[in-house]
Structures are given as structure tokens and as C-alpha cells.
Design a protein around this motif. Sequence first.
Motif, mmCIF file in Angstrom:
data_model
loop_
_atom_site.group_PDB
_atom_site.id
_atom_site.type_symbol
_atom_site.label_atom_id
_atom_site.label_comp_id
_atom_site.label_asym_id
_atom_site.label_seq_id
_atom_site.Cartn_x
_atom_site.Cartn_y
_atom_site.Cartn_z
ATOM 1 N N LEU A 1 10.440 6.376 -25.532
ATOM 2 C CA LEU A 1 9.089 6.793 -25.170
ATOM 3 C C LEU A 1 8.283 5.616 -24.613
ATOM 4 C CD1 LEU A 1 6.717 9.062 -25.670
ATOM 5 C CD2 LEU A 1 6.159 7.463 -27.503
ATOM 6 N N HIS A 2 8.333 4.474 -25.289
ATOM 7 C CA HIS A 2 7.572 3.301 -24.853
ATOM 8 C C HIS A 2 8.117 2.726 -23.545
ATOM 9 C CE1 HIS A 2 4.920 3.176 -28.248
ATOM 10 N NE2 HIS A 2 5.928 3.144 -29.104
ATOM 11 N N VAL A 3 9.438 2.695 -23.396
ATOM 12 C CA VAL A 3 10.021 2.198 -22.144
ATOM 13 C C VAL A 3 9.575 3.067 -20.977
ATOM 14 C CG1 VAL A 3 12.195 1.957 -20.865
ATOM 15 C CG2 VAL A 3 12.005 0.993 -23.148
ATOM 16 N N SER A 4 9.579 4.377 -21.164
ATOM 17 C CA SER A 4 9.146 5.276 -20.088
ATOM 18 C C SER A 4 7.690 5.045 -19.721
ATOM 19 C CB SER A 4 9.344 6.731 -20.512
ATOM 20 O OG SER A 4 10.703 7.006 -20.712
ATOM 21 N N ALA A 5 6.830 4.973 -20.728
ATOM 22 C CA ALA A 5 5.402 4.790 -20.459
ATOM 23 C C ALA A 5 5.122 3.443 -19.799
ATOM 24 C CB ALA A 5 4.609 4.920 -21.755
ATOM 25 N N LEU A 6 5.760 2.388 -20.298
ATOM 26 C CA LEU A 6 5.527 1.057 -19.728
ATOM 27 C C LEU A 6 6.103 0.941 -18.315
ATOM 28 C CD1 LEU A 6 6.198 -1.102 -22.904
ATOM 29 C CD2 LEU A 6 4.000 -0.760 -21.765
ATOM 30 N N THR A 7 7.234 1.601 -18.056
ATOM 31 C CA THR A 7 7.817 1.575 -16.714
ATOM 32 C C THR A 7 6.905 2.295 -15.718
ATOM 33 O OG1 THR A 7 10.054 1.474 -17.618
ATOM 34 C CG2 THR A 7 9.836 2.194 -15.338
ATOM 35 N N ILE B 1 9.299 -5.351 -20.445
ATOM 36 C CA ILE B 1 9.082 -3.950 -20.831
ATOM 37 C C ILE B 1 9.947 -3.588 -22.035
ATOM 38 C CG2 ILE B 1 9.547 -1.563 -20.098
ATOM 39 C CD1 ILE B 1 8.482 -2.395 -17.315
ATOM 40 N N TRP B 2 11.225 -3.952 -22.001
ATOM 41 C CA TRP B 2 12.120 -3.631 -23.117
ATOM 42 C C TRP B 2 11.737 -4.396 -24.381
ATOM 43 C CZ3 TRP B 2 15.532 0.090 -24.093
ATOM 44 C CH2 TRP B 2 15.922 0.907 -23.026
ATOM 45 N N PHE B 3 11.308 -5.643 -24.230
ATOM 46 C CA PHE B 3 10.877 -6.429 -25.390
ATOM 47 C C PHE B 3 9.638 -5.799 -26.028
ATOM 48 C CE2 PHE B 3 8.260 -9.836 -27.212
ATOM 49 C CZ PHE B 3 9.125 -10.283 -28.197
ATOM 50 N N MET B 4 8.672 -5.427 -25.198
ATOM 51 C CA MET B 4 7.456 -4.800 -25.717
ATOM 52 C C MET B 4 7.774 -3.459 -26.386
ATOM 53 S SD MET B 4 4.719 -5.643 -22.690
ATOM 54 C CE MET B 4 3.479 -4.555 -23.369
ATOM 55 N N ALA B 5 8.621 -2.664 -25.771
ATOM 56 C CA ALA B 5 8.981 -1.362 -26.348
ATOM 57 C C ALA B 5 9.678 -1.543 -27.694
ATOM 58 C CB ALA B 5 9.882 -0.587 -25.386
ATOM 59 N N THR B 6 10.539 -2.549 -27.782
ATOM 60 C CA THR B 6 11.216 -2.842 -29.049
ATOM 61 C C THR B 6 10.209 -3.256 -30.110
ATOM 62 O OG1 THR B 6 13.225 -3.498 -27.874
ATOM 63 C CG2 THR B 6 12.997 -4.252 -30.143
ATOM 64 N N CYS B 7 9.278 -4.122 -29.756
ATOM 65 C CA CYS B 7 8.252 -4.575 -30.712
ATOM 66 C C CYS B 7 7.370 -3.416 -31.170
ATOM 67 C CB CYS B 7 7.397 -5.671 -30.091
ATOM 68 S SG CYS B 7 8.268 -7.229 -29.883
ATOM 69 N N PHE B 8 7.036 -2.514 -30.267
ATOM 70 C CA PHE B 8 6.206 -1.368 -30.625
ATOM 71 C C PHE B 8 6.957 -0.371 -31.504
ATOM 72 C CE2 PHE B 8 3.737 -1.820 -26.362
ATOM 73 C CZ PHE B 8 3.054 -2.918 -26.870
ATOM 74 N N ALA C 1 4.078 0.003 -14.954
ATOM 75 C CA ALA C 1 4.483 -1.066 -14.039
ATOM 76 C C ALA C 1 4.587 -0.547 -12.604
ATOM 77 C CB ALA C 1 5.816 -1.663 -14.485
ATOM 78 N N ILE C 2 5.100 0.654 -12.433
ATOM 79 C CA ILE C 2 5.185 1.247 -11.092
ATOM 80 C C ILE C 2 3.784 1.467 -10.524
ATOM 81 C CG2 ILE C 2 5.837 3.343 -9.827
ATOM 82 C CD1 ILE C 2 8.269 3.528 -11.739
ATOM 83 N N ALA C 3 2.873 1.963 -11.369
ATOM 84 C CA ALA C 3 1.497 2.187 -10.908
ATOM 85 C C ALA C 3 0.829 0.875 -10.505
ATOM 86 C CB ALA C 3 0.692 2.879 -12.006
ATOM 87 N N VAL C 4 1.043 -0.181 -11.282
ATOM 88 C CA VAL C 4 0.467 -1.489 -10.938
ATOM 89 C C VAL C 4 1.056 -1.996 -9.625
ATOM 90 C CG1 VAL C 4 0.349 -3.918 -11.647
ATOM 91 C CG2 VAL C 4 -0.119 -2.109 -13.303
ATOM 92 N N ASP C 5 2.361 -1.838 -9.439
ATOM 93 C CA ASP C 5 3.000 -2.267 -8.195
ATOM 94 C C ASP C 5 2.446 -1.500 -7.002
ATOM 95 O OD1 ASP C 5 5.090 -3.644 -6.607
ATOM 96 O OD2 ASP C 5 5.867 -1.594 -6.399
ATOM 97 N N ARG C 6 2.297 -0.183 -7.141
ATOM 98 C CA ARG C 6 1.731 0.630 -6.048
ATOM 99 C C ARG C 6 0.296 0.201 -5.741
ATOM 100 N NH1 ARG C 6 4.812 1.882 -2.807
ATOM 101 N NH2 ARG C 6 5.776 0.105 -3.760
ATOM 102 N N HIS C 7 -0.463 -0.093 -6.775
ATOM 103 C CA HIS C 7 -1.845 -0.550 -6.582
ATOM 104 C C HIS C 7 -1.863 -1.856 -5.793
ATOM 105 C CE1 HIS C 7 -5.484 -2.813 -7.743
ATOM 106 N NE2 HIS C 7 -6.077 -1.637 -7.612
ATOM 107 N N GLN C 8 -0.995 -2.790 -6.150
ATOM 108 C CA GLN C 8 -0.932 -4.073 -5.456
ATOM 109 C C GLN C 8 -0.543 -3.890 -3.986
ATOM 110 O OE1 GLN C 8 -2.782 -5.821 -7.656
ATOM 111 N NE2 GLN C 8 -1.560 -7.557 -6.989
ATOM 112 N N VAL C 9 0.409 -3.013 -3.738
ATOM 113 C CA VAL C 9 0.873 -2.785 -2.365
ATOM 114 C C VAL C 9 -0.230 -2.157 -1.514
ATOM 115 C CG1 VAL C 9 2.473 -1.414 -0.967
ATOM 116 C CG2 VAL C 9 3.319 -2.666 -2.944
ATOM 117 N N ILE C 10 -0.983 -1.236 -2.101
ATOM 118 C CA ILE C 10 -2.045 -0.574 -1.345
ATOM 119 C C ILE C 10 -3.240 -1.504 -1.135
ATOM 120 C CG2 ILE C 10 -3.766 1.289 -1.464
ATOM 121 C CD1 ILE C 10 -1.544 2.971 -2.816
#
Length: 87
Positions: free
Chosen positions: A26-32, A64-71, A35-44
Motif C-alpha cells: 500500500l505504501h509503495v503504491s502511494a509513494l510511487t 520509496i521502498w525504505f520509507m514504505a518499510t519504515c512505515f 513520485a510520478i506526480a512530482v516528476d510530472r509537475h517538474q516537467v510541466i
Amino acid sequence: ARFVNSTWLFRKGMCHVSRFAQHCSLHVSALTLTAIAVDRHQVIMHPLKPRISTAKGVIYIAIIWFMATCFSLPRAIYQKLFTFEYR
């Protein structure tokens, strides 16, 4: 892990592993997606800046995987297995 009208066939350790896998995915999906949204924002917002490199992408994935594991670890560690006796 609680199940109504059923029994948990696996031992206590598998209860912890199962809960960890559920929350970590669940956390990996949300964080990924974040990250995609932040990348799209930067590109635009900055179209002339270079895109992220492969090395940075790998680092972001590791973070992302480290944070998801910690959460997910606290929830998995403190998970309790209740045993009910049906008469």
C-alpha cells in the motif's frame, strides 16, 4: 489477523508477514504515485530542465521502498493474533 467463521491456518509469524506485505505494498503504491506526480509537475513547470537520470531514479526507488518499510514495520511488529474457542 481476525477471521469470522474461519481459522488462521498459519502460525503467528505468518500473521506478521502477511500484515507487513499488505501495508508495505500500500505504501509503495502511494509513494510511487506521489513520485510520478512530482516528476510530472517538474516537467510541466520547468520544461527546459533535464529529466532525472537513471541513477537518480534508482535512488528514488530505493528511498520509496525504505520509507514504505519504515512505515509498515511498526504495524507488523505490534500485530496481535487472537485465538477464539468455538463451542
